[in-house]
Design an enzyme around this catalytic site. Sequence first.
Site, short mmCIF file in Angstrom:
data_model
loop_
_atom_site.label_atom_id
_atom_site.label_comp_id
_atom_site.label_asym_id
_atom_site.label_seq_id
_atom_site.Cartn_x
_atom_site.Cartn_y
_atom_site.Cartn_z
N HIS A 37 12.92 33.78 31.30
CA HIS A 37 11.49 33.98 31.09
C HIS A 37 10.81 34.43 32.38
CE1 HIS A 37 11.82 30.70 27.80
NE2 HIS A 37 11.64 31.85 27.17
N LYS A 81 6.36 22.47 14.92
CA LYS A 81 7.59 22.37 15.70
C LYS A 81 7.47 21.18 16.66
CE LYS A 81 10.66 25.48 18.21
NZ LYS A 81 10.75 26.81 18.83
N ARG A 111 17.48 40.10 24.77
CA ARG A 111 18.78 39.68 25.31
C ARG A 111 19.94 40.38 24.63
NH1 ARG A 111 17.75 33.49 24.09
NH2 ARG A 111 17.25 34.59 22.19
N SER A 154 15.86 28.67 25.68
CA SER A 154 15.31 27.32 25.87
C SER A 154 16.07 26.29 25.04
CB SER A 154 13.83 27.30 25.48
OG SER A 154 13.07 28.08 26.36
#
Length: 158
Positions: free
Chosen positions: A17, A41, A90, A127
């Site tokens: 990040h 969440k 990614r 993460s």
Amino acid sequence: MRRVVCPGSFDPITNGHLDIIGRSARLYDEVTVAVLINVEKSSLFTVDERIEILQTVTKEYPNVKVRKFHGLLVDFCRQNDIPAIVKGIRVVSDFDYELQMAQLNYRLSGVETLFMPTNPEYSFLSSSRVKEIARYGGDVSGLVPDLVHTLLIERLRG
């Protein structure tokens, strides 16, 4: 002034990040790191904790500011006069998902999305994986900023 937003949950922020934020800060006059408030969440760190962490680890970039948001990202962009979103990519599966979101966001608002390939050093990093490794006692130093490493250890291992 050229403005861009780097959105995410950042729970926790990783070196991947930070790489995208730092590279964006070199290209734009103002970078807003937008921390998503997702009430559905369960997060390891509260939104306010994530904001404080992000402010600390991005302090070397004077043109980066950190804000929270909920709802549609394009509404946040419109309210803050931000014409573009930067997303790190990614792997190919990231691109597939993010392309659909970019096209939808553009259709809804005209906000552009720019894709920045992740530094290969961080292409495997997320993460969720960092939290899982740390939760089971694995070493995540070098994957996250030192501050985040310390806070992860405290939060997950007591």
